[in-house]
Structures are given as C-alpha cells and as structure tokens.
Design a protein around this motif. Structure first.
Motif, PDB file in Angstrom:
ATOM      1  N   ASP A 207       6.443  -2.104   5.020  1.00  0.00           N
ATOM      2  CA  ASP A 207       5.632  -1.602   5.880  1.00  0.00           C
ATOM      3  C   ASP A 207       4.452  -1.327   5.031  1.00  0.00           C
ATOM      4  O   ASP A 207       4.300  -1.623   3.992  1.00  0.00           O
ATOM      5  CB  ASP A 207       6.096  -0.478   6.652  1.00  0.00           C
ATOM      6  CG  ASP A 207       6.760   0.506   5.570  1.00  0.00           C
ATOM      7  OD1 ASP A 207       6.453   0.552   4.241  1.00  0.00           O
ATOM      8  OD2 ASP A 207       7.673   1.434   5.991  1.00  0.00           O
ATOM      9  N   ALA A 208       3.439  -0.576   5.672  1.00  0.00           N
ATOM     10  CA  ALA A 208       2.065  -0.337   4.973  1.00  0.00           C
ATOM     11  C   ALA A 208       2.368   0.620   3.738  1.00  0.00           C
ATOM     12  O   ALA A 208       1.727   0.379   2.692  1.00  0.00           O
ATOM     13  CB  ALA A 208       1.113   0.207   6.175  1.00  0.00           C
ATOM     14  N   GLN A 238      -0.041  -4.936  10.538  1.00  0.00           N
ATOM     15  CA  GLN A 238      -0.061  -3.607  10.290  1.00  0.00           C
ATOM     16  C   GLN A 238      -0.175  -3.373   8.910  1.00  0.00           C
ATOM     17  O   GLN A 238      -1.060  -2.409   8.564  1.00  0.00           O
ATOM     18  CB  GLN A 238       1.058  -3.002  10.827  1.00  0.00           C
ATOM     19  CG  GLN A 238       1.378  -2.958  12.314  1.00  0.00           C
ATOM     20  CD  GLN A 238       2.740  -2.370  12.821  1.00  0.00           C
ATOM     21  OE1 GLN A 238       3.765  -2.349  12.208  1.00  0.00           O
ATOM     22  NE2 GLN A 238       2.848  -1.971  14.182  1.00  0.00           N
ATOM     23  N   ILE A 239       0.141  -3.816   7.830  1.00  0.00           N
ATOM     24  CA  ILE A 239      -0.019  -3.642   6.336  1.00  0.00           C
ATOM     25  C   ILE A 239      -1.385  -4.147   6.364  1.00  0.00           C
ATOM     26  O   ILE A 239      -2.059  -3.351   5.550  1.00  0.00           O
ATOM     27  CB  ILE A 239       0.995  -4.619   5.806  1.00  0.00           C
ATOM     28  CG1 ILE A 239       2.214  -4.089   5.763  1.00  0.00           C
ATOM     29  CG2 ILE A 239       0.585  -4.613   4.098  1.00  0.00           C
ATOM     30  CD1 ILE A 239       3.401  -5.077   5.202  1.00  0.00           C
ATOM     31  N   ALA A 241      -3.929  -3.834   7.907  1.00  0.00           N
ATOM     32  CA  ALA A 241      -4.837  -3.124   8.667  1.00  0.00           C
ATOM     33  C   ALA A 241      -5.011  -1.641   7.656  1.00  0.00           C
ATOM     34  O   ALA A 241      -6.027  -1.109   7.531  1.00  0.00           O
ATOM     35  CB  ALA A 241      -4.220  -2.625   9.930  1.00  0.00           C
ATOM     36  N   ARG A 242      -3.929  -1.330   7.458  1.00  0.00           N
ATOM     37  CA  ARG A 242      -3.620  -0.069   6.545  1.00  0.00           C
ATOM     38  C   ARG A 242      -4.450  -0.328   5.256  1.00  0.00           C
ATOM     39  O   ARG A 242      -5.114   0.389   4.677  1.00  0.00           O
ATOM     40  CB  ARG A 242      -2.354   0.365   6.138  1.00  0.00           C
ATOM     41  CG  ARG A 242      -1.988   1.585   5.430  1.00  0.00           C
ATOM     42  CD  ARG A 242      -2.302   2.648   5.881  1.00  0.00           C
ATOM     43  NE  ARG A 242      -1.686   3.145   6.764  1.00  0.00           N
ATOM     44  CZ  ARG A 242      -0.298   3.605   6.669  1.00  0.00           C
ATOM     45  NH1 ARG A 242       0.101   4.024   5.259  1.00  0.00           N
ATOM     46  NH2 ARG A 242       0.485   3.999   7.469  1.00  0.00           N
ATOM     47  N   GLN A 248      -3.920   0.826  12.740  1.00  0.00           N
ATOM     48  CA  GLN A 248      -3.146  -0.155  12.689  1.00  0.00           C
ATOM     49  C   GLN A 248      -2.779  -0.717  14.209  1.00  0.00           C
ATOM     50  O   GLN A 248      -2.844   0.137  15.126  1.00  0.00           O
ATOM     51  CB  GLN A 248      -1.744   0.313  12.213  1.00  0.00           C
ATOM     52  CG  GLN A 248      -1.464   0.582  10.587  1.00  0.00           C
ATOM     53  CD  GLN A 248      -0.415   0.981   9.999  1.00  0.00           C
ATOM     54  OE1 GLN A 248       0.698   0.022  10.377  1.00  0.00           O
ATOM     55  NE2 GLN A 248      -0.147   2.198   9.697  1.00  0.00           N
ATOM     56  N   ASP A 250      -0.767  -1.929  17.241  1.00  0.00           N
ATOM     57  CA  ASP A 250       0.638  -1.472  17.784  1.00  0.00           C
ATOM     58  C   ASP A 250       1.582  -2.605  18.074  1.00  0.00           C
ATOM     59  O   ASP A 250       1.018  -3.587  18.270  1.00  0.00           O
ATOM     60  CB  ASP A 250       0.551  -0.881  19.328  1.00  0.00           C
ATOM     61  CG  ASP A 250      -0.472   0.558  19.200  1.00  0.00           C
ATOM     62  OD1 ASP A 250      -0.260   1.084  18.359  1.00  0.00           O
ATOM     63  OD2 ASP A 250      -1.153   0.825  20.460  1.00  0.00           O
TER      64      ASP A 250
END
Length: 328
Positions: A207-208, A238-239, A241-242, A248, A250
C-alpha cells in the motif's frame, strides 16, 4: 515523480511485479488501466519460449498496442536467452527483464533465477548476451544475495550496469529466505549507492504507507508491487497518487467492483478459451472474494462451478460486500 529507462519514461515509478500464473495479459491490462508505470509478464523460460512449448508463448503475449510492458525471461544458457530476447522483442516487448530473483527450487535447481547470484560470471554472460541481442532496454530483477553469507547484490548490480542493464529491481530478501520474515528495504540502499541506473525496491510493498517506508529506507527510485496487487489491481494507482502527493483514487465498490471482476473474467475466458480461462481465473476470484468477505458457502459454489456463465451470474451477489468492507 518519474524515472527513465533509456528513452522510455516510467511514470509513475510504481511497477507490477512478475508473478508466475498471475501476471498474464488480462491481469496486466487490468492493472495498467488503473495506472502503473510498468507491468511485467510472468517469468518465461527462454528455451521453452524459443522451442514453442505449449502455453509458454501465451505467457509472453503482449498486445502490440500495450504501453509500458516488459517481458521477463529466465534461463541459464546465453544462446537461448539471446534467441528468446530477439523473439519477444519481435512480438512487441518494449523492455526485456532478466530474472535472477526467483527462489523456486525447480528454477534454482536448473541454475536459473536466483541461483545465478551464486555464479556472477555466468550471470554476466547471460546479461551480455541479452543486451547484445536486442535494441530495446534490458532490465534485471534479483535479490540481496543467495543467503546471509553471500550478499553480493551491489557487486552484481555494478557489473550488470557496466554490461548495459538500464534498471535494477531488488527484492529485499535473500534466496534462502524465500518469502519468510520481512523484506530488508534498508539493505537495498547499498545497491542504489553502487549504480547510477534507477533502482526499484521490491518486497512487502502492499500500500502507499509501505511504499513510502520502502523508498525512505532504501533510497530507491521507485517500487514494485507483487502480492499486494492480488485482488486489488487498483493499489498501484493508489500508491502512485500518494507518492505524487495527490488524492488517492477510491477502490471500486459494489456494482463497480463486481463489474470490474466480470470484465477481468471475460478477458481471461477470451484469452485462454472458456474452460481453461475459468480455471486460470479461479485464483483471482478467490482473492476478489477475500476482498469482499464473500459468504464461505457461496465462495465454494463459485470456485467449484464449471460453467462460466453461472459464475458470472453469481458475481454481483458474491461481491456486494466489498463496498461495506471499504467503507468500514
């Protein structure tokens, strides 16, 4: 945040790891549709590729319109590796990755995969053969070393760079660890310091938060996600974006989630044929139902059903719970 492999930008620097039996063309395309800097095929045995063993070329199937796709080759013979590299370049691969990280006994027993880290001279001959055979960039994936007594990734990385490798991915474990314990992201820093080409951190990035921690510990230029994407093909986006300090996206929920899974299933059926496609897709179905906390009885029904139409009809009921789990 972006990195460059020869003239190919990897933006974002978040890559999908090669995973045997998982990162086939339908799954790679799904992950890429959410956003990934590079998606890598499951490992392809070079000699079997050239000799057209059943199923091997399908594992390397690219889709000539796909962007940011790499094909990973494994082998121990420079001649077969070079011939396979030329073949997959002809099929449309934009990047060729050399596997020196697979820990499986059936691979290392044949002196391929991470076994090559025990024989750096042979490893270098393979690298030189592949780099000399193709015009596209060649990358390398390996581990920290064979075991705690042979942590030679920095030295091998430097030799690989001198031979023409354009990017190096390091899984933060030794071969003898397989997937036990925790990946040592800090140990990757020595590889980063040994080379000028981009270095990618791999292992336990799900994950991020873990991606940020891996980058901070390793000093790497990007991350590669493997098991963390199983059942969650959106996680690379999502990663990314962070890392770029953007909101992030959805995860799909409810009907959108069920629709995504149905499209993935249909793509598998089309790619492999309906009977084989459903068998191949079952592992993905299991992970998707893990995400949705599907009722155990319904889960068994779906995973033992042989009629693809029936499986597709049951997906909305099976996956409705994903929205509730994400919200929680």
């Amino acid at each position: 945040m972006s990195i460059q492999v020869a003239d190919i930008p990897l933006d974002p620097p978040v890559l999908l790891a090669p995973m045997a039996g998982i990162t086939d063309l339908p799954f790679r395309r799904l992950v890429a549709s959410f956003g990934a800097g590079l998606v890598v095929s499951e490992m392809v045995a070079s000699q079997e590729m050239v000799q057209a063993r059943p199923g091997v070329r399908e594992r390397a199937a690219l889709g000539l319109d796909d962007q940011a796709t790499a094909v990973q080759l494994a082998g121990r013979d420079p001649r077969w590796m070079a011939e396979a590299a030329r073949m997959v370049e002809g099929l449309g691969a934009r990047i060729i990755d050399i596997n020196m990280g697979c820990p499986a006994r059936k691979v290392t027993g044949g002196m391929s995969g991470s076994a090559l880290m025990r024989d750096p001279d042979r490893a270098l001959r393979l690298i030189e053969a592949v780099v000399g055979a193709v015009r596209v960039p060649v990358t390398l994936k390996m581990r920290l070393g064979w075991d705690e007594g042979m942590l030679n990734a920095p030295d091998l990385a430097a030799r690989a760079e001198s031979a023409g490798v354009r990017l190096i991915t390091i899984h933060g474990r030794t071969r003898c660890q397989f997937y036990s314990g925790r990946a040592d992201w800090a140990a990757i820093r020595a590889v980063k310091q040994a080379v000028a080409v981009p270095v990618i951190a791999n292992g336990d990035i799900v994950d991020a938060t873990s991606a940020g921690a891996a980058l901070a510990a390793s000093g790497a230029d990007g991350v590669m996600v493997g098991r963390g994407a199983q059942g969650r093909p959106w996680v690379l986006a999502q990663i990314a974006a962070r890392l770029a300090d953007r909101p992030q996206p959805d995860a799909p929920v409810g009907g959108a989630f069920a629709g995504m899974v149905a499209q993935h299933c249909e793509a598998s059926l089309t790619f492999y044929g309906r009977a084989l496609g459903l068998r191949v897709f079952r592992k993905h179905l299991g992970w998707y139902m893990d995400e949705a906390a599907t009722d155990p009885g319904l889960r068994r029904t779906i995973l033992t059903e042989r009629d693809p139409a029936r499986v597709l009809a049951l997906l909305p009921e099976a996956l409705d719970g994903h929205g509730e789990r994400v919200a929680a």
